[in-house]
Motif scaffolding. Structure first.
Motif, PDB file in Angstrom:
ATOM      1  N   PHE A   1      37.529  46.575 -47.115  1.00 15.62           N
ATOM      2  CA  PHE A   1      36.483  46.416 -47.663  1.00 15.62           C
ATOM      3  C   PHE A   1      35.367  47.017 -47.049  1.00 15.62           C
ATOM      4  CE2 PHE A   1      38.646  41.960 -47.816  1.00 15.62           C
ATOM      5  CZ  PHE A   1      38.348  41.737 -49.245  1.00 15.62           C
ATOM      6  N   LEU A   2      35.680  48.025 -46.086  1.00 19.11           N
ATOM      7  CA  LEU A   2      34.545  48.816 -45.409  1.00 19.11           C
ATOM      8  C   LEU A   2      34.739  50.224 -46.307  1.00 19.11           C
ATOM      9  CD1 LEU A   2      34.960  48.153 -41.737  1.00 19.11           C
ATOM     10  CD2 LEU A   2      33.102  47.606 -42.879  1.00 19.11           C
ATOM     11  N   THR A   3      35.581  50.515 -47.209  1.00 13.71           N
ATOM     12  CA  THR A   3      35.708  51.731 -47.735  1.00 13.71           C
ATOM     13  C   THR A   3      34.386  52.326 -48.302  1.00 13.71           C
ATOM     14  OG1 THR A   3      38.060  51.087 -48.394  1.00 13.71           O
ATOM     15  CG2 THR A   3      37.091  52.880 -49.531  1.00 13.71           C
ATOM     16  N   GLY A   4      33.714  51.519 -49.098  1.00  9.43           N
ATOM     17  CA  GLY A   4      32.361  52.329 -49.551  1.00  9.43           C
ATOM     18  C   GLY A   4      31.268  52.554 -48.356  1.00  9.43           C
ATOM     19  N   MET A   5      31.756  52.313 -47.201  1.00  9.19           N
ATOM     20  CA  MET A   5      30.719  52.560 -45.988  1.00  9.19           C
ATOM     21  C   MET A   5      31.252  53.582 -45.218  1.00  9.19           C
ATOM     22  SD  MET A   5      28.241  50.406 -46.399  1.00  9.19           S
ATOM     23  CE  MET A   5      27.615  50.409 -44.552  1.00  9.19           C
ATOM     24  N   LEU A   6      32.383  54.103 -45.575  1.00 12.26           N
ATOM     25  CA  LEU A   6      33.259  55.135 -44.515  1.00 12.26           C
ATOM     26  C   LEU A   6      32.726  56.426 -45.272  1.00 12.26           C
ATOM     27  CD1 LEU A   6      36.639  53.522 -43.739  1.00 12.26           C
ATOM     28  CD2 LEU A   6      34.469  53.118 -42.513  1.00 12.26           C
ATOM     29  N   TYR A   7      33.041  57.446 -44.244  1.00 15.24           N
ATOM     30  CA  TYR A   7      32.929  58.798 -44.799  1.00 15.24           C
ATOM     31  C   TYR A   7      33.659  59.592 -43.735  1.00 15.24           C
ATOM     32  CZ  TYR A   7      30.927  63.356 -45.337  1.00 15.24           C
ATOM     33  OH  TYR A   7      30.803  64.871 -45.579  1.00 15.24           O
ATOM     34  N   GLY A   8      34.616  60.312 -44.303  1.00 14.56           N
ATOM     35  CA  GLY A   8      35.575  61.349 -43.609  1.00 14.56           C
ATOM     36  C   GLY A   8      36.585  60.429 -42.736  1.00 14.56           C
ATOM     37  N   VAL A   9      36.833  59.212 -42.994  1.00 12.86           N
ATOM     38  CA  VAL A   9      37.771  58.425 -42.239  1.00 12.86           C
ATOM     39  C   VAL A   9      38.206  57.394 -43.098  1.00 12.86           C
ATOM     40  CG1 VAL A   9      36.006  56.760 -41.304  1.00 12.86           C
ATOM     41  CG2 VAL A   9      38.236  57.218 -40.195  1.00 12.86           C
ATOM     42  N   ARG A  10      39.600  57.308 -42.980  1.00 12.37           N
ATOM     43  CA  ARG A  10      40.343  56.187 -43.855  1.00 12.37           C
ATOM     44  C   ARG A  10      40.323  54.830 -43.145  1.00 12.37           C
ATOM     45  NH1 ARG A  10      46.021  58.632 -44.701  1.00 12.37           N
ATOM     46  NH2 ARG A  10      45.616  58.914 -42.624  1.00 12.37           N
ATOM     47  N   PRO A  11      40.473  53.648 -44.073  1.00 11.95           N
ATOM     48  CA  PRO A  11      40.480  52.218 -43.351  1.00 11.95           C
ATOM     49  C   PRO A  11      41.856  52.299 -42.444  1.00 11.95           C
ATOM     50  CG  PRO A  11      40.113  52.233 -45.672  1.00 11.95           C
ATOM     51  CD  PRO A  11      40.308  53.871 -45.559  1.00 11.95           C
ATOM     52  N   THR A  12      42.969  53.231 -42.561  1.00 11.50           N
ATOM     53  CA  THR A  12      43.922  52.962 -41.774  1.00 11.50           C
ATOM     54  C   THR A  12      44.257  54.298 -41.001  1.00 11.50           C
ATOM     55  OG1 THR A  12      45.134  54.451 -43.533  1.00 11.50           O
ATOM     56  CG2 THR A  12      45.303  51.919 -43.718  1.00 11.50           C
ATOM     57  N   ASP A  13      42.936  54.586 -40.435  1.00 10.01           N
ATOM     58  CA  ASP A  13      42.704  55.699 -39.484  1.00 10.01           C
ATOM     59  C   ASP A  13      43.653  55.365 -38.204  1.00 10.01           C
ATOM     60  OD1 ASP A  13      41.604  58.242 -38.302  1.00 10.01           O
ATOM     61  OD2 ASP A  13      40.622  56.644 -36.897  1.00 10.01           O
ATOM     62  N   PRO A  14      44.712  56.232 -37.896  1.00 10.81           N
ATOM     63  CA  PRO A  14      45.724  56.052 -36.737  1.00 10.81           C
ATOM     64  C   PRO A  14      45.075  56.092 -35.370  1.00 10.81           C
ATOM     65  CG  PRO A  14      46.572  57.643 -38.514  1.00 10.81           C
ATOM     66  CD  PRO A  14      45.143  57.399 -38.854  1.00 10.81           C
ATOM     67  N   ALA A  15      44.057  57.089 -35.030  1.00 18.58           N
ATOM     68  CA  ALA A  15      43.358  57.166 -33.974  1.00 18.58           C
ATOM     69  C   ALA A  15      42.457  55.972 -33.697  1.00 18.58           C
ATOM     70  CB  ALA A  15      42.336  58.311 -33.989  1.00 18.58           C
ATOM     71  N   THR A  16      41.972  55.448 -34.541  1.00 20.79           N
ATOM     72  CA  THR A  16      41.077  54.343 -34.337  1.00 20.79           C
ATOM     73  C   THR A  16      41.997  52.953 -33.803  1.00 20.79           C
ATOM     74  OG1 THR A  16      39.455  54.808 -35.940  1.00 20.79           O
ATOM     75  CG2 THR A  16      39.412  52.442 -35.264  1.00 20.79           C
ATOM     76  N   TYR A  17      42.983  52.659 -34.703  1.00 17.05           N
ATOM     77  CA  TYR A  17      44.143  51.612 -34.240  1.00 17.05           C
ATOM     78  C   TYR A  17      44.668  51.974 -33.028  1.00 17.05           C
ATOM     79  CZ  TYR A  17      43.829  49.687 -38.833  1.00 17.05           C
ATOM     80  OH  TYR A  17      43.290  49.310 -40.007  1.00 17.05           O
ATOM     81  N   VAL A  18      45.001  53.359 -32.526  1.00 13.96           N
ATOM     82  CA  VAL A  18      45.508  53.575 -31.170  1.00 13.96           C
ATOM     83  C   VAL A  18      44.657  53.087 -30.006  1.00 13.96           C
ATOM     84  CG1 VAL A  18      46.614  54.953 -29.794  1.00 13.96           C
ATOM     85  CG2 VAL A  18      47.050  54.957 -32.053  1.00 13.96           C
ATOM     86  N   ILE A  19      43.424  53.540 -30.308  1.00 15.96           N
ATOM     87  CA  ILE A  19      42.461  53.343 -29.186  1.00 15.96           C
ATOM     88  C   ILE A  19      42.008  51.814 -28.975  1.00 15.96           C
ATOM     89  CG2 ILE A  19      39.840  53.719 -28.587  1.00 15.96           C
ATOM     90  CD1 ILE A  19      40.176  56.605 -30.185  1.00 15.96           C
ATOM     91  N   VAL A  20      41.968  51.142 -30.117  1.00 13.83           N
ATOM     92  CA  VAL A  20      41.809  49.674 -30.205  1.00 13.83           C
ATOM     93  C   VAL A  20      43.141  48.925 -29.441  1.00 13.83           C
ATOM     94  CG1 VAL A  20      41.199  47.471 -31.178  1.00 13.83           C
ATOM     95  CG2 VAL A  20      40.039  49.471 -31.900  1.00 13.83           C
ATOM     96  N   CYS A  21      44.150  49.400 -29.871  1.00 12.32           N
ATOM     97  CA  CYS A  21      45.235  48.729 -29.085  1.00 12.32           C
ATOM     98  C   CYS A  21      45.092  48.865 -27.361  1.00 12.32           C
ATOM     99  CB  CYS A  21      46.400  49.452 -29.653  1.00 12.32           C
ATOM    100  SG  CYS A  21      46.995  48.788 -31.368  1.00 12.32           S
ATOM    101  N   LEU A  22      45.041  50.223 -27.148  1.00 15.59           N
ATOM    102  CA  LEU A  22      44.868  50.542 -25.749  1.00 15.59           C
ATOM    103  C   LEU A  22      43.723  49.894 -25.017  1.00 15.59           C
ATOM    104  CD1 LEU A  22      45.657  54.350 -25.874  1.00 15.59           C
ATOM    105  CD2 LEU A  22      47.049  52.546 -25.153  1.00 15.59           C
ATOM    106  N   ALA A  23      42.560  49.849 -25.639  1.00 19.54           N
ATOM    107  CA  ALA A  23      41.304  49.149 -24.959  1.00 19.54           C
ATOM    108  C   ALA A  23      41.783  47.312 -24.825  1.00 19.54           C
ATOM    109  CB  ALA A  23      40.326  49.035 -25.960  1.00 19.54           C
TER     110      ALA A  23
END
Length: 873
Positions: free
Chosen positions: A823-845
């Motif tokens: 649902f955030l796709t229209g607000m994103l730029y240069g990053v996909r909703p499935t961006d692996p780096a974001t998911y890994v950082i959140v998991c570690l946090a």
């Protein structure tokens, strides 16, 4: 005999009930003594221990009265008792509910609430549409007059146009926002003035006497709220006007202009031409019973007729309409609903914490509930008690959220980047209060229902096991709540992480110029010069000379548009000797800069040269184009030296090609039409058009240090010898870029706030469950230590439990985030909703937070004394 037998049976039942109450009373007192002893073992003084035990089990001296008070669901006295007891429980164990009242109040004010005008569902906006470029454009004034005269589906129609001017009397000179309107503007909206009247039809004509309607704030500030203001004089742009009316307080329509004047008195050349579109908006009111589609079809017919009658100017034009509310709100709706969804997740997380709180309390009070059951309270009675307490927790949280929202929402949103439409209409009405009440009740009941259903009313088992009996089922339910909290927090953290990466990517986008150390501001030229093209040119030259002489100023320039400010001005162009058909003429953004503009913004020159001082009236007309226009109009040759014909101005020689500047947004699509750019020298603007931009020009200044350090010097220099040239709208170009990202920054700020709250609540939930579970396993830990287990083994045992819950939550949160972040796709730029780096950082946090939340109670468990733990049971 029968009556004697019945009497004997009743007496026997009474004796047995009396004996049963005495036995229960003795048993209750015994457990009261046991509880008091345990409280003393825990370190409380005897008096406080006895008091705490009485609070846990109630007043044991009135068992009979308590028994009579516990019968029946419909007892008003029992319900009052539940409420009093629930308040005491809440005071002892305050809960937290993250209410989404603030966001709902914004959604209510911006989207749900009807417009503050008469019969707002019949109000519409009209626009023209240019076929080759697409999108809706402002009206030309002659086209508006034709639509007003020929349409029959509308009760009334009005035109309006925003401007700016120097208000020099009464009071000190000040640049103010003004609005030119047709005579029917206020009647279309159904607005009556607070004082005086609005414009008459005969006043909305060329040559009529100058009249004005002022806003309520101007009436208070400039005229001292004088009730006799009608007939007073004000001086606007050097021209005296007679005040004929004052608008009511609180009136808003796409801003809050200070002064309204009749649009029909505007004698500018662009108002009489059908092929110009000087920012005129049109609003109309549908006739009662007229369908929206019927009116739209009528406009299409009018547009088709005008296209045939005026093929040179209207051949590529059509008319359209949309509801006024849709036009005012724009595309902010999806963003607000996304924020509402995010705060709803926080509400669920907070509700899960409430559920865990009620579970923990109900488990520690299992003996109390068992004794209540033994004294005659049914299952429904005990469930009502638990639900009453959880509902009070929910209502208390909702009240706290409402108080916070009422004090902070308007202030917060006013200072947020980008702002929101209809912000002035955000308030706390009955709909918001009802929503808060329903959300609070729903949360309290939802998360109190599970603990209520988990109650065990078996007296014998409860008295035997006590508060530390078989709690496996309750611990599973508590763990489920914690898993849900962490999973929901994972979704919010991923969303805020994606928005953060989007903002960082956009900040790294090259806008086509260097925004550092540049300040931009508007200048209201002196009313003494705005009617003479020669004086206008001389005034701007004086302004630039004065500013460039200030120490620390490297360069200064004037331009009609500033990139990323949101303002646009278009012009038609072609390359041949004759213009193409109207529906095939391309359009470009048009700028009118002074020669130092490119040096001030450091826009790169790709070919040719910049403007110079010799590019003035009387010299050969010249233009500079950007690389996109060059690629479109001259795909196979160097455009420098070629001719480019411009609407109204005729042919001009191209002397340079510059880099493309991001004008609308940093993420603008290169394929979008109308993004091409053409530059016309300010000094070559023809005299008939020179009067158009005197208050619409912008001054740009590049400094060698912090631009804010020279603001006062610039203001004093621009003010001029007559002290009547105010500066307005001053900000740095970096602030301008930040404002262009306003909606995304709003999303990041609020999503980040909600995610931080969710992370805090999830960590509290993990800590609470692990801490409570550890307390329940004190005897087990003591036995393990007594049998030789090390402190390190106990630490691992407890931490392992918390990490196991976190792993399950992360898996569930991963699937939920993958399903929801699109649902955030229209607000994103240069990053996909499935961006692996974001998911890994959140998991570690989250894993780190869970480890810390589990380590604290685990550390405390390692300090258990085995002998004390074994004796405690």
């Amino acid at each position: 005999m029968h009556w004697f037998r019945r009497l004997a049976l009743r007496a026997a039942k009474a004796w047995r009930r009396e004996d049963r109450e005495k036995d229960l009373d003795r048993e209750l007192r015994a457990h009261l003594d046991l509880e008091a002893a345990e409280q003393e073992d825990a370190g409380l003084p005897p008096d406080e221990a006895r008091y705490a035990a009485r609070r846990a089990f109630g007043n044991t001296t009135s068992v009979k009265e308590d028994t009579r008070a516990m019968w029946g669901w419909t007892s008003v006295e029992g319900l009052a008792q539940d409420l009093r007891y629930g308040v005491r429980q809440f005071r002892r164990n305050p809960g937290f509910i993250g209410a989404n009242t603030a966001i709902f109040s914004v959604i209510n004010g911006v989207i749900l609430r009807p417009l503050a005008y008469q019969d707002p569902e019949r109000l519409v906006t009209l626009d023209e549409r240019a076929q080759p470029v697409g999108g809706w454009w402002s009206f030309s004034y002659p086209n508006f007059l034709d639509c007003e005269r020929e349409s029959h589906s509308f009760e009334s129609m009005a035109a309006w146009r925003n401007e700016g001017a120097n208000l020099t009397a009464p009071g000190q000179p000040e640049f103010v926002r003004t609005r030119q309107i047709s005579a029917g503007f206020f009647s279309v909206l159904g607005i009556q003035p607070a004082l005086g009247r609005t414009f008459l039809v005969q006043e909305d004509q060329p040559g009529a006497a100058p009249v004005a309607v002022v806003s309520h704030s101007v009436w208070e500030k400039r005229f001292g709220a004088d009730p006799q203001v009608v007939g007073a004089r004000l001086v606007l742009q050097g021209k005296p006007y007679t005040v004929v009316g004052v608008l009511p307080a609180g009136f808003r329509f796409l801003g809050d202009p200070a002064v309204y004047t009749p649009i029909g008195q505007n004698g500018e050349i662009n108002m009489s031409r059908r092929d110009t579109h000087p920012g005129i908006g049109v609003i109309a009111r549908l006739k009662q019973g007229t369908a929206f589609g019927q009116a739209r079809s009528e406009l299409a017919v009018i547009g088709h007729r005008l296209a045939k009658q005026y093929p040179d100017t209207n051949g590529d034009r059509t008319f359209g309409m949309k509801p006024l509310k849709e036009d005012l709100v724009g595309d902010v709706g999806p963003t607000l609903y996304l924020l509402a969804g995010a705060v709803g997740l926080v509400l669920l997380i907070a509700g899960a914490n409430v559920g865990n709180l009620v579970l923990a309390r109900s488990l520690s009070r299992s003996r109390e509930f068992a004794i209540r059951a033994a004294l005659g309270a049914g299952r429904g009675r005990v469930m009502r008690q638990v639900l009453t307490e959880s509902t009070l927790l929910g209502l208390a949280g909702g009240l706290a959220g409402l108080l916070i929202a009422s004090f902070g929402t308007r202030s917060m949103l006013t200072h947020l980047p980008g702002g929101l439409p209809r912000l002035s209409e955000v308030s706390f009405d009955a709909r918001v209060l009802l929503f808060t009440l329903c959300a609070s009740l729903f949360t309290g009941i939802l998360f109190g229902l599970a603990p209520a259903l988990r109650q065990r009313l078996d007296l014998e088992e409860a008295l035997k096991q006590g508060a530390r009996g078989n709690t496996r089922g309750l611990r599973r339910l508590q763990s489920s709540f914690v898993v849900a909290e962490v999973a929901l927090a994972f979704v919010l953290l991923v969303g805020s992480g994606l928005m953060l990466r989007t903002i960082l990517r956009l900040w790294s986008v090259n806008p086509g110029f260097d925004p550092h150390h540049v300040v931009v501001m508007g200048v209201g030229l002196s009313p003494k010069v705005v009617n003479d093209p020669v004086l206008i040119r001389a005034a701007w030259e004086q302004v630039l000379q004065g500013v460039q002489s200030i120490p620390g100023v490297q360069s200064a320039a004037v331009n009609s548009l500033v990139p990323l400010r949101g303002d646009e001005s278009h012009i038609q162009y072609w390359t041949g000797s004759t213009p193409p058909p109207p529906n095939k003429i391309p359009m470009a953004l048009v700028y009118t800069p002074t020669p130092d503009y490119w040096n001030t913004l450091r826009i790169p020159l790709l070919r040719g040269r910049f403007f110079s001082e010799r590019d003035r009236l009387g010299a050969e007309p010249v233009v500079i184009i950007d690389e996109r226009l060059a690629a479109r109009a001259f795909p196979d040759r160097d455009p420098v030296g070629s001719k480019l014909s411009l609407q109204f101005l005729g042919p001009a020689r191209i002397v340079g090609v510059v880099g493309h500047v991001k004008h609308r947004t940093l993420d603008e699509d290169a394929r979008a039409g109308g993004n091409e750019q053409v530059y016309i020298p300010f000094e070559q603007i023809p005299d008939p058009f020179m009067r158009l931009p005197p208050t619409g020009m912008e001054l740009l200044v590049r400094t060698s240090a912090n631009p804010l350090s020279i603001i006062q010097a610039v203001k004093q220099s621009v003010l001029g010898p007559g002290r009547d040239q105010p500066v307005y709208g001053m900000q740095t170009m970096e602030q301008t870029i930040g404002d262009s990202l306003g909606l995304r920054r709003l999303m990041l700020l609020l999503l980040g706030t909600f995610a931080a709250v969710a992370l805090l609540l999830a960590s509290v939930g993990i800590y609470g469950v692990i801490s409570y579970s550890t307390n329940q396993r004190v005897q087990e830990i003591g036995i393990r230590l007594a049998l030789g287990a090390s402190r390190k083994d106990v630490l691992k045992l407890v931490v392992k439990q918390g990490l196991a819950l976190t792993v399950i939550a992360l898996v569930l949160g991963l699937f939920a985030a993958l399903a929801l972040t699109h649902f955030l796709t229209g607000m994103l730029y240069g990053v996909r909703p499935t961006d692996p780096a974001t998911y890994v950082i959140v998991c570690l946090a989250l894993a780190g937070v869970a480890l810390l939340a589990s380590y604290i109670p685990a550390r405390r468990a390692t300090k258990v004394d085995p002998m004390v733990a074994l004796r405690y049971e």
